[in-house]
Design a protein around this motif. Structure first.
Motif, PDB file in Angstrom:
ATOM      1  N   PRO A 345      -3.991  29.078  -0.918  1.00  0.00           N
ATOM      2  CA  PRO A 345      -3.027  28.780  -2.111  1.00  0.00           C
ATOM      3  C   PRO A 345      -4.017  29.092  -3.429  1.00  0.00           C
ATOM      4  N   ARG A 346      -5.252  28.627  -3.420  1.00  0.00           N
ATOM      5  CA  ARG A 346      -5.982  28.713  -4.541  1.00  0.00           C
ATOM      6  C   ARG A 346      -6.477  30.091  -4.850  1.00  0.00           C
ATOM      7  N   ALA A 347      -6.480  30.768  -3.919  1.00  0.00           N
ATOM      8  CA  ALA A 347      -7.036  32.255  -4.204  1.00  0.00           C
ATOM      9  C   ALA A 347      -5.553  32.772  -4.952  1.00  0.00           C
ATOM     10  N   LEU A 348      -4.515  32.532  -4.563  1.00  0.00           N
ATOM     11  CA  LEU A 348      -3.106  33.041  -4.941  1.00  0.00           C
ATOM     12  C   LEU A 348      -3.043  32.519  -6.365  1.00  0.00           C
ATOM     13  N   LEU A 349      -3.401  31.372  -6.698  1.00  0.00           N
ATOM     14  CA  LEU A 349      -3.590  30.617  -7.954  1.00  0.00           C
ATOM     15  C   LEU A 349      -4.385  31.564  -9.087  1.00  0.00           C
ATOM     16  N   LEU A 350      -5.527  31.866  -8.509  1.00  0.00           N
ATOM     17  CA  LEU A 350      -6.396  32.406  -9.242  1.00  0.00           C
ATOM     18  C   LEU A 350      -6.106  33.996  -9.380  1.00  0.00           C
ATOM     19  N   LEU A 351      -5.372  34.643  -8.414  1.00  0.00           N
ATOM     20  CA  LEU A 351      -4.714  35.976  -8.815  1.00  0.00           C
ATOM     21  C   LEU A 351      -3.728  35.992  -9.775  1.00  0.00           C
TER      22      LEU A 351
END
Length: 366
Positions: A345-351
């Motif tokens: 989820p943190r990667a999706l937020l960064l994206l």
């Protein structure tokens, strides 16, 4: 269509085609078309055959699209900019997916991992004694942004009340906006957004988890260090090239009546992309094309092979989805560089933040 626009229309599809054709050469021999295989199978006849078919299909179909694009652009305005590169990408994805399926089928049918010891390895020195981030290479991009800011401040009083904010393929203004801080400084905002995005991605990528080879972990750790530094430097230089292109595009915006030169706008970007491709070809994904031991004696093979982790890669082997993996970014399985862990989820937020920034920028000129 003038010669400058014709050159740009030809250059962009050619760059896309060249990258698509070269993609199989960038990855490790144990990742042909994104399929994880044992090193002993890297020379399997099916891989050589499928690589040849892939390049023939991409070269013929992509070359025909480029030739058709140049011919139509020189005589008509039927082909809109961006259409042919998208079609070439579609050909690339279809050919890549077909080849990947064929290699994966051979791997499964012949049980290439039977009897092999699989494993993963880490090198704690990459965390305790990491390579320093090459911040100095970000200075050119930051200086160009600062120079653009100063130029906009100096020219602001003389900028016309109605200024061009968009140009067609021939460099003729076709959309205008009322003079304001947002419209005049819009190129600066784009520069700052692009530079910040690349810097953030470069920093996270530089700290991404390495993909080490358990057969020769020390050698692959040394490769990873050189790969990370070279890849990030090429990204930072690309950021400076993009900023130069934005400055070239801003000049006719600030000077009423001037045509935009497609060549001047595209040339820095093309130079930056050529540099990235050159580094990729020389370095290889994860440093796979670099010598293992800097001229010394290669490390002794442990007999352990990389874990077969194909199940975490979806689509055409380009989407990494692993909810148990805390990594934000991981090395791509095809091409050069890194990709997001779509299971984090943190990667999706960064994206989402990275994608949302350019989508919000056009609101500035309204």
């Amino acid at each position: 269509m003038n010669s400058g626009a014709l050159l740009v229309n030809a250059a962009i599809p050619l760059v896309v085609l060249a990258v698509a054709w070269l993609t199989p050469s960038l990855t490790s021999p144990t990742l042909p078309f994104g399929v994880r295989i044992p090193a002993a199978r890297a020379d399997a006849p099916v891989i050589a055959e499928q690589r040849k078919r892939y390049r023939w299909l991409v070269g013929m179909a992509g070359g025909a699209l480029v030739a058709l694009n140049v011919g139509l652009s020189a005589t008509t305005h039927l082909v809109r900019p961006g259409v042919v590169p998208v079609l070439i990408l579609a050909v690339f994805l279809a050919a890549f997916s077909r080849t990947r399926v064929a290699i994966a089928a051979a791997k499964r049918d012949e049980d290439w991992y039977r009897g092999l010891s699989q494993g993963v390895v880490t090198d704690t020195s990459l965390r305790t004694d990491p390579e320093p981030f090459p911040w100095l290479w970000s200075i050119p991009a930051l200086l160009i942004v600062a120079g653009t800011v100063m130029t906009a401040l100096v020219l602001y009083p003389s900028v016309p009340d109605r200024l061009a904010v968009h140009f067609n393929a021939s460099g003729i203004p076709d959309h205008f906006a009322t003079k304001s801080v947002g419209s005049v400084f819009f190129p600066v905002f784009v520069q700052a957004g692009v530079t910040a995005t690349i810097l953030v991605l470069a920093w996270f990528s530089f700290r991404a988890r390495p993909e080490l080879d358990p057969a020769r972990p020390a050698d692959s750790a040394r490769r990873h260090r050189r790969f990370s530094v070279r890849a990030v430097i090429s990204l930072l230089v690309l950021a400076a090239c993009v900023d130069l292109s934005m400055l070239a595009g801003a000049w006719p915006i600030w000077h009423a009546g001037q045509k935009l030169s497609p060549v001047l706008v595209m040339l820095p970007i093309l130079v930056g992309l050529a540099l990235v491709v050159g580094v990729a070809l020389r370095t290889g994904q994860g440093g796979s094309r670099l010598p293992a031991a800097d001229g010394g004696v290669p490390e002794e093979n442990t007999g352990v092979v990389r874990r077969d982790d194909d199940r975490y890669w979806r689509g055409a082997g380009s989407l990494y989805v692993n909810r148990a993996d805390p990594a934000l970014l991981v090395q791509k399985r095809s091409g050069f560089g890194w990709t997001f862990n779509f299971g984090n989820p943190r990667a999706l937020l960064l994206l989402a933040l990275i994608v949302g920034l350019p989508l919000a920028l056009p609101l500035i000129v309204r």
